[in-house]
Write an enzyme that holds these catalytic residues in place. Structure first.
Site, PDB file in Angstrom:
ATOM      1  CG  ASP A   1      -8.980  -0.866   5.073  1.00 18.31           C
ATOM      2  OD1 ASP A   1      -9.651  -0.304   4.181  1.00 18.31           O
ATOM      3  OD2 ASP A   1      -9.427  -1.099   6.209  1.00 18.31           O
TER       4      ASP A   1
ATOM      5  CG  ASN B   1     -11.574   3.228   1.337  1.00 19.76           C
ATOM      6  OD1 ASN B   1     -12.624   3.855   1.519  1.00 19.76           O
ATOM      7  ND2 ASN B   1     -10.995   2.518   2.285  1.00 19.76           N
TER       8      ASN B   1
ATOM      9  CB  SER C   1      -4.210   6.033   4.285  1.00 19.25           C
ATOM     10  OG  SER C   1      -3.399   6.001   5.442  1.00 19.25           O
TER      11      SER C   1
ATOM     12  CG  HIS D   1      -8.566   2.963   6.570  1.00 21.75           C
ATOM     13  ND1 HIS D   1      -9.678   2.205   6.884  1.00 21.75           N
ATOM     14  CD2 HIS D   1      -7.672   2.744   7.557  1.00 21.75           C
ATOM     15  CE1 HIS D   1      -9.442   1.548   8.012  1.00 21.75           C
ATOM     16  NE2 HIS D   1      -8.235   1.854   8.439  1.00 21.75           N
TER      17      HIS D   1
HETATM   18  C1  GAR Z   1     -14.605   8.648   7.548  1.00 25.07           C
HETATM   19  O1  GAR Z   1     -13.848   8.937   8.687  1.00 25.07           O
HETATM   20  C2  GAR Z   1     -13.913   7.592   6.708  1.00 25.07           C
HETATM   21  O2  GAR Z   1     -12.521   7.712   6.699  1.00 25.07           O
HETATM   22  C3  GAR Z   1     -14.326   6.343   7.406  1.00 25.07           C
HETATM   23  O3  GAR Z   1     -15.667   6.545   7.777  1.00 25.07           O
HETATM   24  C4  GAR Z   1     -15.917   7.947   7.936  1.00 25.07           C
HETATM   25  C5  GAR Z   1     -17.044   8.318   7.024  1.00 25.07           C
HETATM   26  O4  GAR Z   1     -17.467   9.632   7.262  1.00 25.07           O
HETATM   27  N1  GAR Z   1     -14.176   5.216   6.557  1.00 25.07           N
HETATM   28  C6  GAR Z   1     -13.922   3.977   6.997  1.00 25.07           C
HETATM   29  O5  GAR Z   1     -13.804   3.693   8.175  1.00 25.07           O
HETATM   30  C7  GAR Z   1     -13.785   2.942   5.895  1.00 25.07           C
HETATM   31  N2  GAR Z   1     -13.523   1.666   6.458  1.00 25.07           N
HETATM   32  P1  GAR Z   1     -18.333  10.408   6.184  1.00 25.07           P
HETATM   33  O6  GAR Z   1     -19.508   9.505   5.816  1.00 25.07           O
HETATM   34  O7  GAR Z   1     -18.792  11.639   6.879  1.00 25.07           O
HETATM   35  O8  GAR Z   1     -17.455  10.684   4.993  1.00 25.07           O
END
Ligand code: GAR
Length: 184
Positions: free
Chosen positions: A141, A103, A132, A105
């Protein structure tokens, strides 16, 4: 070549950077979503990548995850990359894919697990933020961190400005870490 499935819930910009960097390191065989309206799904379809979408509330969490698991396996996925997948996977699902899910995060774990990471980092007065890539375990996480990237938090930063700065690093970091981890 490792066969990779990507799980998304929304925009899918990390998915796009992972697909763009695939090359010899891995092949993206399916993009799956818990939100049939996720914009990232349309992008995947336009780019000829098989997709799977099902809303958990339509069938219940167990049936949703069973169908997800079946679709991923049918597509030949050997590993999973969560890319803005905003739903907690069950213990049973994680066990079936043990050490084969990663994942990204948007925080410097172990700081700021869960949601609203950027606002929390700003409110805490932190000087740096970041992202991360970690192995997914049953606990949210909390799996082993494979790599991180840092960005400064600027005076008068907003959570949106910080999110954009971190996201640019996510797009660089995630494909690099995946290529290494899948060929370790
Ligand atoms: C990203 O910033 C990712 O790190 C975060 O959501 C966004 C998705 O953007 N993920 C989380 O918060 C996971 N809990 P994207 O759909 O444009 O890749």
């Amino acid at each position: 070549t490792a066969k990779l499935g990507i799980l998304i819930s929304g925009r899918g910009s990390n998915m796009q950077s992972i697909v763009a960097a695939a090359g010899d390191a891995y092949e993206v065989v399916v993009v799956a979503s818990d939100r049939p309206a996720a914009p990232g799904l349309a992008w995947a379809l336009e780019h000829g990548i098989p997709t799977f979408a099902l809303a958990p509330k339509d069938v219940g969490k167990q049936a949703y995850e069973a169908a997800l698991d079946a679709a991923l396996r049918a597509a030949g996925a050997e590993y999973l990359a969560l890319a803005g997948y905003m739903r907690l996977l069950s213990d049973e699902f994680v066990a079936k894919w043990r050490d084969r899910i990663v994942n990204i995060h948007p925080s410097l774990l172990p700081k700021y697990k869960g949601l609203d990471t950027h606002a929390r980092a700003i409110a805490a007065g932190d000087a740096v933020a970041g992202c991360s890539v970690h192995v997914v375990t049953e606990e949210l996480d909390a799996g082993a961190v494979l790599a991180q990237a840092e960005v400064p938090i600027l005076p008068d930063d907003t959570k949106d400005a910080l999110a954009a700065r971190v996201l640019a690093e996510e797009h660089r970091l995630y494909p690099r870490v995946l290529a290494k981890w899948l060929n370790r």
